[in-house]
Design a protein around this motif. Structure first.
Motif, mmCIF file in Angstrom:
data_model
loop_
_atom_site.group_PDB
_atom_site.id
_atom_site.type_symbol
_atom_site.label_atom_id
_atom_site.label_comp_id
_atom_site.label_asym_id
_atom_site.label_seq_id
_atom_site.Cartn_x
_atom_site.Cartn_y
_atom_site.Cartn_z
ATOM 1 N N LEU A 42 30.398 -44.202 -44.970
ATOM 2 C CA LEU A 42 29.299 -43.442 -44.372
ATOM 3 C C LEU A 42 28.394 -44.343 -43.530
ATOM 4 O O LEU A 42 28.038 -44.008 -42.394
ATOM 5 C CB LEU A 42 28.489 -42.751 -45.464
ATOM 6 C CG LEU A 42 29.211 -41.668 -46.271
ATOM 7 C CD1 LEU A 42 28.286 -41.100 -47.349
ATOM 8 C CD2 LEU A 42 29.720 -40.545 -45.372
ATOM 9 N N LYS A 43 28.026 -45.499 -44.089
ATOM 10 C CA LYS A 43 27.115 -46.394 -43.377
ATOM 11 C C LYS A 43 27.739 -46.880 -42.072
ATOM 12 O O LYS A 43 27.083 -46.869 -41.017
ATOM 13 C CB LYS A 43 26.755 -47.588 -44.265
ATOM 14 C CG LYS A 43 25.703 -48.506 -43.637
ATOM 15 C CD LYS A 43 24.396 -47.747 -43.421
ATOM 16 C CE LYS A 43 23.301 -48.662 -42.866
ATOM 17 N NZ LYS A 43 22.034 -47.917 -42.646
ATOM 18 N N GLN A 44 28.999 -47.321 -42.128
ATOM 19 C CA GLN A 44 29.657 -47.823 -40.928
ATOM 20 C C GLN A 44 29.888 -46.724 -39.893
ATOM 21 O O GLN A 44 30.091 -47.013 -38.710
ATOM 22 C CB GLN A 44 30.994 -48.476 -41.297
ATOM 23 C CG GLN A 44 30.887 -49.696 -42.179
ATOM 24 C CD GLN A 44 30.037 -50.803 -41.564
ATOM 25 O OE1 GLN A 44 30.053 -51.029 -40.358
ATOM 26 N NE2 GLN A 44 29.276 -51.484 -42.398
ATOM 27 N N SER A 45 29.837 -45.476 -40.335
ATOM 28 C CA SER A 45 30.050 -44.348 -39.424
ATOM 29 C C SER A 45 28.750 -43.788 -38.870
ATOM 30 O O SER A 45 28.769 -42.807 -38.121
ATOM 31 C CB SER A 45 30.824 -43.238 -40.147
ATOM 32 O OG SER A 45 32.093 -43.710 -40.574
ATOM 33 N N VAL A 92 28.363 -37.382 -39.321
ATOM 34 C CA VAL A 92 29.084 -38.471 -39.985
ATOM 35 C C VAL A 92 30.081 -37.897 -40.991
ATOM 36 O O VAL A 92 31.223 -38.370 -41.081
ATOM 37 C CB VAL A 92 28.100 -39.442 -40.669
ATOM 38 C CG1 VAL A 92 28.844 -40.449 -41.538
ATOM 39 C CG2 VAL A 92 27.265 -40.174 -39.625
ATOM 40 N N LEU A 93 29.677 -36.888 -41.755
ATOM 41 C CA LEU A 93 30.596 -36.252 -42.699
ATOM 42 C C LEU A 93 31.809 -35.668 -41.974
ATOM 43 O O LEU A 93 32.919 -35.648 -42.514
ATOM 44 C CB LEU A 93 29.886 -35.144 -43.477
ATOM 45 C CG LEU A 93 28.847 -35.589 -44.499
ATOM 46 C CD1 LEU A 93 28.145 -34.376 -45.101
ATOM 47 C CD2 LEU A 93 29.483 -36.436 -45.599
ATOM 48 N N MET A 94 31.624 -35.228 -40.748
ATOM 49 C CA MET A 94 32.730 -34.678 -39.972
ATOM 50 C C MET A 94 33.706 -35.761 -39.520
ATOM 51 O O MET A 94 34.851 -35.469 -39.175
ATOM 52 C CB MET A 94 32.202 -33.903 -38.761
ATOM 53 C CG MET A 94 31.434 -32.638 -39.119
ATOM 54 S SD MET A 94 32.490 -31.331 -39.809
ATOM 55 C CE MET A 94 33.338 -30.788 -38.323
ATOM 56 N N LYS A 95 33.271 -37.016 -39.514
ATOM 57 C CA LYS A 95 34.204 -38.113 -39.252
ATOM 58 C C LYS A 95 35.100 -38.337 -40.463
ATOM 59 O O LYS A 95 36.262 -38.722 -40.315
ATOM 60 C CB LYS A 95 33.432 -39.397 -38.909
ATOM 61 C CG LYS A 95 32.636 -39.310 -37.618
ATOM 62 C CD LYS A 95 31.847 -40.596 -37.370
ATOM 63 C CE LYS A 95 30.990 -40.486 -36.129
ATOM 64 N NZ LYS A 95 30.175 -41.714 -35.895
ATOM 65 N N TRP A 96 34.555 -38.114 -41.652
ATOM 66 C CA TRP A 96 35.332 -38.233 -42.890
ATOM 67 C C TRP A 96 36.387 -37.145 -42.945
ATOM 68 O O TRP A 96 37.550 -37.389 -43.262
ATOM 69 C CB TRP A 96 34.373 -38.134 -44.077
ATOM 70 C CG TRP A 96 34.988 -38.318 -45.427
ATOM 71 C CD1 TRP A 96 35.927 -37.518 -46.021
ATOM 72 C CD2 TRP A 96 34.709 -39.358 -46.367
ATOM 73 N NE1 TRP A 96 36.241 -37.977 -47.269
ATOM 74 C CE2 TRP A 96 35.506 -39.114 -47.508
ATOM 75 C CE3 TRP A 96 33.848 -40.462 -46.371
ATOM 76 C CZ2 TRP A 96 35.465 -39.935 -48.640
ATOM 77 C CZ3 TRP A 96 33.817 -41.275 -47.491
ATOM 78 C CH2 TRP A 96 34.624 -41.013 -48.604
ATOM 79 N N ASN A 97 35.974 -35.908 -42.657
ATOM 80 C CA ASN A 97 36.875 -34.750 -42.678
ATOM 81 C C ASN A 97 36.368 -33.768 -41.636
ATOM 82 O O ASN A 97 35.195 -33.391 -41.660
ATOM 83 C CB ASN A 97 36.890 -34.119 -44.073
ATOM 84 C CG ASN A 97 37.877 -32.979 -44.196
ATOM 85 O OD1 ASN A 97 37.931 -32.068 -43.370
ATOM 86 N ND2 ASN A 97 38.678 -33.015 -45.251
#
Length: 324
Positions: free
Chosen positions: A218-221, A300-305
């Protein structure tokens, strides 16, 4: 080859499409050759591919899409049953000291770490039973997304080479997502952390490593723990469809949305923050469903999924943890 054809037919895969393909064992030879060029040792290759086998069920899962699409309300009922919310709160309390340490170190609110843990793997209970090398080799061989899965296979071999996990313990989903935070191997190499300082990055069985790895991702994103993810809102009819979406050019300051008539679900004005921030209006089920103003942390959460539903399930679970 006859045995492989039987497996393919059982999975509903056309044999004609593979007429020009090498046998699976020959394909594994090419994977080994590529891995050697990347510096993977013979010892690692021998262990990784000693019992490798083709997995038709992984190919079938990759090709099949769910027939019925749930609405957001239906999805949230399934994703956030009361037992999961209760368990999230209990685990937040149980691991409070470690979560606070990790949250401070990476600049991520601990409730979001727990929420991701819960939605991704039901707090480590549902991580997948596929051997990762089997799954990735199979999907690379299938060819629909060969370049992607070959790259992930090389990343998985690198993880084994680095000694973070043994091949027989390297389990995950049919698509190669691994451990309690369900990282693809390439994400592991980019974001996994040694949370307890034992020299290994163990997202399978070590909760400190799981928490630190999720927080680091999360932090890096781009995560900013000064803010939350967003909020559900009421939207006036004057807001056009052209203003809806999470593209950068559709961002407006929070107070601009306020002036346009967007309100909290209780009808009150949006909050005034010390620093006005960008927000985007999303309607995952179009105007037939709920509307949300989202902030950068949701992006950022959308980068995860990339699923709106996933992001909202994580966000809502994090909010429920905060309620106590």
């Amino acid at each position: 080859m006859k045995a492989l054809i039987t497996l393919l037919l059982g999975a509903g895969i056309s044999v004609n499409a593979l007429a020009a393909k090498p046998e699976f064992t020959d394909y594994i030879t090419t994977l080994k050759q590529e891995a050697r060029q990347l510096g993977i040792s013979e010892q690692t290759l021998e262990k990784a591919f000693a019992n490798v086998s083709y997995k038709p069920r992984a190919v079938k899962a990759d090709r099949n899409q769910p027939e019925k699409k749930l609405t957001l309300d239906e999805y949230l009922v399934k994703a956030l049953p009361e037992w999961r919310v209760k368990q999230a709160k209990n685990l937040y309390t149980k691991h409070y000291r470690e979560l606070q340490r990790v949250g401070k170190l990476y600049g991520v609110q601990p409730r979001f770490i727990v929420a991701l843990w819960g939605i991704e793997s039901s707090f480590g209970k549902l991580t997948g039973g596929y051997n990762i090398i089997d799954a990735l080799s199979t999907l690379a061989y299938d060819g629909r997304r060969e370049a992607f899965f070959r790259q992930e296979t090389m990343a998985a071999l690198t993880i084994l080479e680095q000694g973070h996990i043994q091949v027989e313990e390297m389990k995950g989903s049919w698509a190669g997502a691994m451990g309690q935070c369900q990282f693809m191997p390439s994400s592991f190499l980019s974001f996994a952390q040694d949370g307890n300082g034992d020299g290994r990055k163990d997202i399978w069985d070590t909760e400190s490593d799981v928490f630190a790895s999720a927080a680091n991702y999360l932090k890096q994103s781009g995560w900013d723990d000064n803010y939350t993810w967003g909020r559900e809102v009421q939207v006036p009819d004057s807001i056009s469809d052209a203003m809806v979406g999470r593209q950068q050019d559709k961002a407006k300051k929070l107070q601009e949305w306020n002036r346009l008539g967007v309100r909290k679900t209780n009808g009150r004005p949006l909050p005034k923050l010390d620093k006005d921030i960008d927000a985007w209006l999303i309607m995952p089920d179009d105007r037939n469903g709920r509307a949300y103003l989202i902030y950068n942390n949701y992006q950022v959460l959308m980068k995860w999924n990339r699923s709106y539903y996933f992001g909202l399930a994580v966000s809502r679970l994090a909010d429920r943890i905060k309620e106590d």
